[in-house]
Design a protein around this motif. Structure first.
Motif, PDB file in Angstrom:
ATOM      1  N   VAL A 113      43.749  29.314  49.814  1.00 15.57           N
ATOM      2  CA  VAL A 113      43.565  29.127  48.373  1.00 15.57           C
ATOM      3  C   VAL A 113      42.375  29.949  47.890  1.00 15.57           C
ATOM      4  CG1 VAL A 113      43.056  27.463  46.541  1.00 15.57           C
ATOM      5  CG2 VAL A 113      44.588  26.826  48.416  1.00 15.57           C
ATOM      6  N   GLY A 114      41.290  29.944  48.665  1.00 13.50           N
ATOM      7  CA  GLY A 114      40.114  30.729  48.295  1.00 13.50           C
ATOM      8  C   GLY A 114      40.434  32.209  48.192  1.00 13.50           C
ATOM      9  N   ALA A 115      41.219  32.716  49.144  1.00 13.34           N
ATOM     10  CA  ALA A 115      41.610  34.129  49.110  1.00 13.34           C
ATOM     11  C   ALA A 115      42.484  34.416  47.890  1.00 13.34           C
ATOM     12  CB  ALA A 115      42.352  34.500  50.394  1.00 13.34           C
ATOM     13  N   ASP A 116      43.386  33.484  47.560  1.00 10.64           N
ATOM     14  CA  ASP A 116      44.267  33.669  46.401  1.00 10.64           C
ATOM     15  C   ASP A 116      43.470  33.693  45.091  1.00 10.64           C
ATOM     16  OD1 ASP A 116      46.427  33.730  48.062  1.00 10.64           O
ATOM     17  OD2 ASP A 116      47.050  31.661  47.691  1.00 10.64           O
ATOM     18  N   VAL A 117      42.481  32.804  44.996  1.00  9.82           N
ATOM     19  CA  VAL A 117      41.661  32.760  43.777  1.00  9.82           C
ATOM     20  C   VAL A 117      40.896  34.074  43.611  1.00  9.82           C
ATOM     21  CG1 VAL A 117      39.690  31.652  42.661  1.00  9.82           C
ATOM     22  CG2 VAL A 117      41.445  30.252  43.766  1.00  9.82           C
ATOM     23  N   CYS A 118      40.320  34.555  44.708  1.00  9.59           N
ATOM     24  CA  CYS A 118      39.565  35.814  44.644  1.00  9.59           C
ATOM     25  C   CYS A 118      40.492  36.991  44.317  1.00  9.59           C
ATOM     26  CB  CYS A 118      38.841  36.054  45.967  1.00  9.59           C
ATOM     27  SG  CYS A 118      37.495  34.884  46.271  1.00  9.59           S
ATOM     28  N   GLN A 119      41.725  36.950  44.837  1.00  9.54           N
ATOM     29  CA  GLN A 119      42.688  38.005  44.533  1.00  9.54           C
ATOM     30  C   GLN A 119      43.061  37.981  43.058  1.00  9.54           C
ATOM     31  OE1 GLN A 119      44.234  40.100  47.380  1.00  9.54           O
ATOM     32  NE2 GLN A 119      43.998  41.281  45.510  1.00  9.54           N
ATOM     33  N   PHE A 120      43.154  36.787  42.498  1.00  7.25           N
ATOM     34  CA  PHE A 120      43.445  36.641  41.075  1.00  7.25           C
ATOM     35  C   PHE A 120      42.344  37.287  40.237  1.00  7.25           C
ATOM     36  CE2 PHE A 120      42.902  34.018  37.182  1.00  7.25           C
ATOM     37  CZ  PHE A 120      44.098  34.334  36.552  1.00  7.25           C
ATOM     38  N   VAL A 121      41.092  37.071  40.624  1.00  4.89           N
ATOM     39  CA  VAL A 121      39.963  37.690  39.923  1.00  4.89           C
ATOM     40  C   VAL A 121      40.061  39.209  40.019  1.00  4.89           C
ATOM     41  CG1 VAL A 121      37.451  38.011  39.946  1.00  4.89           C
ATOM     42  CG2 VAL A 121      38.423  35.718  40.257  1.00  4.89           C
ATOM     43  N   GLN A 122      40.358  39.698  41.222  1.00  3.35           N
ATOM     44  CA  GLN A 122      40.449  41.148  41.429  1.00  3.35           C
ATOM     45  C   GLN A 122      41.549  41.759  40.560  1.00  3.35           C
ATOM     46  OE1 GLN A 122      42.858  43.199  43.025  1.00  3.35           O
ATOM     47  NE2 GLN A 122      41.588  45.034  43.261  1.00  3.35           N
ATOM     48  N   GLU A 123      42.692  41.091  40.505  1.00  5.65           N
ATOM     49  CA  GLU A 123      43.818  41.610  39.725  1.00  5.65           C
ATOM     50  C   GLU A 123      43.525  41.574  38.222  1.00  5.65           C
ATOM     51  OE1 GLU A 123      47.044  39.193  41.047  1.00  5.65           O
ATOM     52  OE2 GLU A 123      47.245  40.242  42.974  1.00  5.65           O
ATOM     53  N   ARG A 124      42.818  40.526  37.759  1.00  3.77           N
ATOM     54  CA  ARG A 124      42.429  40.471  36.360  1.00  3.77           C
ATOM     55  C   ARG A 124      41.472  41.626  36.040  1.00  3.77           C
ATOM     56  NH1 ARG A 124      46.074  37.880  35.003  1.00  3.77           N
ATOM     57  NH2 ARG A 124      46.147  35.838  33.964  1.00  3.77           N
ATOM     58  N   GLY A 125      40.581  41.907  36.979  1.00  2.93           N
ATOM     59  CA  GLY A 125      39.641  43.006  36.779  1.00  2.93           C
ATOM     60  C   GLY A 125      40.335  44.342  36.663  1.00  2.93           C
ATOM     61  N   VAL A 126      41.363  44.542  37.503  1.00  3.04           N
ATOM     62  CA  VAL A 126      42.127  45.796  37.461  1.00  3.04           C
ATOM     63  C   VAL A 126      42.818  45.945  36.101  1.00  3.04           C
ATOM     64  CG1 VAL A 126      44.107  47.027  38.424  1.00  3.04           C
ATOM     65  CG2 VAL A 126      42.461  45.922  39.961  1.00  3.04           C
ATOM     66  N   LEU A 127      43.428  44.877  35.608  1.00  3.51           N
ATOM     67  CA  LEU A 127      44.144  44.937  34.327  1.00  3.51           C
ATOM     68  C   LEU A 127      43.207  45.209  33.150  1.00  3.51           C
ATOM     69  CD1 LEU A 127      46.647  41.942  34.738  1.00  3.51           C
ATOM     70  CD2 LEU A 127      47.193  44.388  34.750  1.00  3.51           C
ATOM     71  N   LEU A 128      41.986  44.689  33.235  1.00  3.59           N
ATOM     72  CA  LEU A 128      41.044  44.801  32.108  1.00  3.59           C
ATOM     73  C   LEU A 128      39.967  45.856  32.329  1.00  3.59           C
ATOM     74  CD1 LEU A 128      40.534  40.958  31.574  1.00  3.59           C
ATOM     75  CD2 LEU A 128      41.888  42.493  30.118  1.00  3.59           C
ATOM     76  N   LEU A 129      40.129  46.673  33.364  1.00  4.77           N
ATOM     77  CA  LEU A 129      39.068  47.601  33.762  1.00  4.77           C
ATOM     78  C   LEU A 129      38.562  48.459  32.605  1.00  4.77           C
ATOM     79  CD1 LEU A 129      37.300  48.725  35.996  1.00  4.77           C
ATOM     80  CD2 LEU A 129      39.145  50.335  36.568  1.00  4.77           C
ATOM     81  N   ALA A 130      39.468  48.948  31.800  1.00  6.19           N
ATOM     82  CA  ALA A 130      39.066  49.825  30.690  1.00  6.19           C
ATOM     83  C   ALA A 130      38.148  49.113  29.700  1.00  6.19           C
ATOM     84  CB  ALA A 130      40.308  50.347  29.971  1.00  6.19           C
ATOM     85  N   ASP A 131      38.290  47.794  29.580  1.00  2.98           N
ATOM     86  CA  ASP A 131      37.476  47.026  28.631  1.00  2.98           C
ATOM     87  C   ASP A 131      36.199  46.460  29.259  1.00  2.98           C
ATOM     88  OD1 ASP A 131      39.427  47.301  26.561  1.00  2.98           O
ATOM     89  OD2 ASP A 131      40.601  45.719  27.524  1.00  2.98           O
ATOM     90  N   LEU A 132      36.067  46.617  30.580  1.00  8.54           N
ATOM     91  CA  LEU A 132      34.955  45.958  31.275  1.00  8.54           C
ATOM     92  C   LEU A 132      33.818  46.897  31.660  1.00  8.54           C
ATOM     93  CD1 LEU A 132      37.014  43.631  33.665  1.00  8.54           C
ATOM     94  CD2 LEU A 132      35.819  42.972  31.566  1.00  8.54           C
ATOM     95  N   ALA A 133      33.940  48.162  31.285  1.00  6.39           N
ATOM     96  CA  ALA A 133      32.920  49.136  31.677  1.00  6.39           C
ATOM     97  C   ALA A 133      31.526  48.722  31.209  1.00  6.39           C
ATOM     98  CB  ALA A 133      33.278  50.514  31.132  1.00  6.39           C
TER      99      ALA A 133
END
Length: 306
Positions: A113-133
């Motif tokens: 579950v911990g790995a899945d939660v961290c993967q979710f964060v990583q994937e959200r970061g990838v999707l929003l990367l352009a807005d997170l600079a």
């Protein structure tokens, strides 16, 4: 090793130490005695080396897994806190709640579950990367987190795989102990030659061969289960995976499982209304194993995503 083998090994050491003090002339009076004694000493040394190797491997795997988890969780919290800042500034309530992570929470939940939660964060970061600079989130940070998640996922089965390896090693240990017992019988037969000629040596040898039964403490796993606020949880079902052993926590949230073998166990904690928690626990012959776990109610959006 089981308790009988531990006691036997202690006896082997005593025999070795005693025979090392015996005059060379006495040993020489028994044909081929020193040859058999050398084989016995070599086998005892191999038992010691294998035992040390198993212990080191078990501890090493656990330490490495914990290090991977800590690295992954720190990176995930760093990124999630920055995404949360973006969510607050843009009024995205759902994203804000999804990114409200604490490292203490990530370190407590089940490995997968911990790995899945961290993967979710990583994937959200990838999707929003352009807005997170402007919030300091970079592609390198996301790549590092993705790698850390992979390292941790790969380390999860290692302790359980180690159980299989230890089972095979245990079979090898049985052979070594059998060899020692056979050699010890041969040594005893040679010592019998001197039972009247050198009765003092004869008596001392057989005294060293006695297996002492110490008062071993029953191996057990005990624990304290609470909710997120530290309040003890009663009637939590505590079970050992792949066994029929089950217990329920007391009114004060405690439990105790006794009469266990020395090996790795997967402890599964279940209670209605709370997320199931699994904990890998090593039970060893010289230590009392205690765990403290905080269970989370099933109201967190993160868990639904996972």
């Amino acid at each position: 090793m089981n308790q009988l083998q531990e006691r036997k090994r202690s006896m082997y050491y005593v025999v070795e130490e005693f025979l090392a003090t015996v005059p060379a002339a006495t040993l020489a009076s028994m044909p081929q005695f020193e040859v058999v004694l050398q084989k016995f000493s070599d086998t005892v040394l191999e038992i010691r080396q294998q035992s040390e190797s198993q212990t080191q491997n078990r501890v090493g795997e656990r330490i490495l897994k914990d290090e991977y988890r800590m690295t992954m969780c720190k990176q995930a919290v760093t990124i999630s806190s920055r995404i949360k800042g973006y969510a607050i500034n843009t009024g995205n309530v759902v994203l804000r709640e999804e990114m409200s992570l604490r490292i203490s929470y990530l370190l407590k939940i089940a490995d997968t579950v911990g790995a899945d939660v961290c993967q979710f964060v990583q994937e959200r970061g990838v999707l929003l990367l352009a807005d997170l600079a402007s919030y300091g989130v970079t592609q390198d940070m996301l790549d590092d987190l993705d790698k850390s998640i992979g390292d941790f996922r790969n380390s999860i089965p290692k302790p359980r795989m180690g159980i299989v390896s230890r089972k095979l090693a245990t079979e090898g240990m049985k052979v070594l102990f059998s060899q020692c017992d056979v050699l010890l019988k041969i040594i005893g037969s040679l010592v019998d030659m001197l039972q009247f000629e050198n009765s003092e040596f004869y008596a001392a040898f057989y005294s060293s061969r006695r297996i002492i039964k110490p008062s071993y403490r029953t191996l057990s796993i005990s624990g304290q289960i609470t909710d997120e606020n530290g309040v003890p949880l009663q009637k939590v079902m505590v079970s050992l995976q792949d066994t029929l052993i089950e217990r329920k926590t007391s009114d004060k949230g405690g439990f105790d499982i006794k009469g266990l073998e020395s090996k790795m166990y997967t402890v599964v904690l279940k209670k209605a209304g709370y997320d199931t928690v699994t904990v890998e626990v090593a039970v060893t012959a010289t230590e009392r194993t205690e765990i403290a776990v905080s269970m989370k109610q099933e109201t967190d959006a993160i868990m639904k995503v996972a």
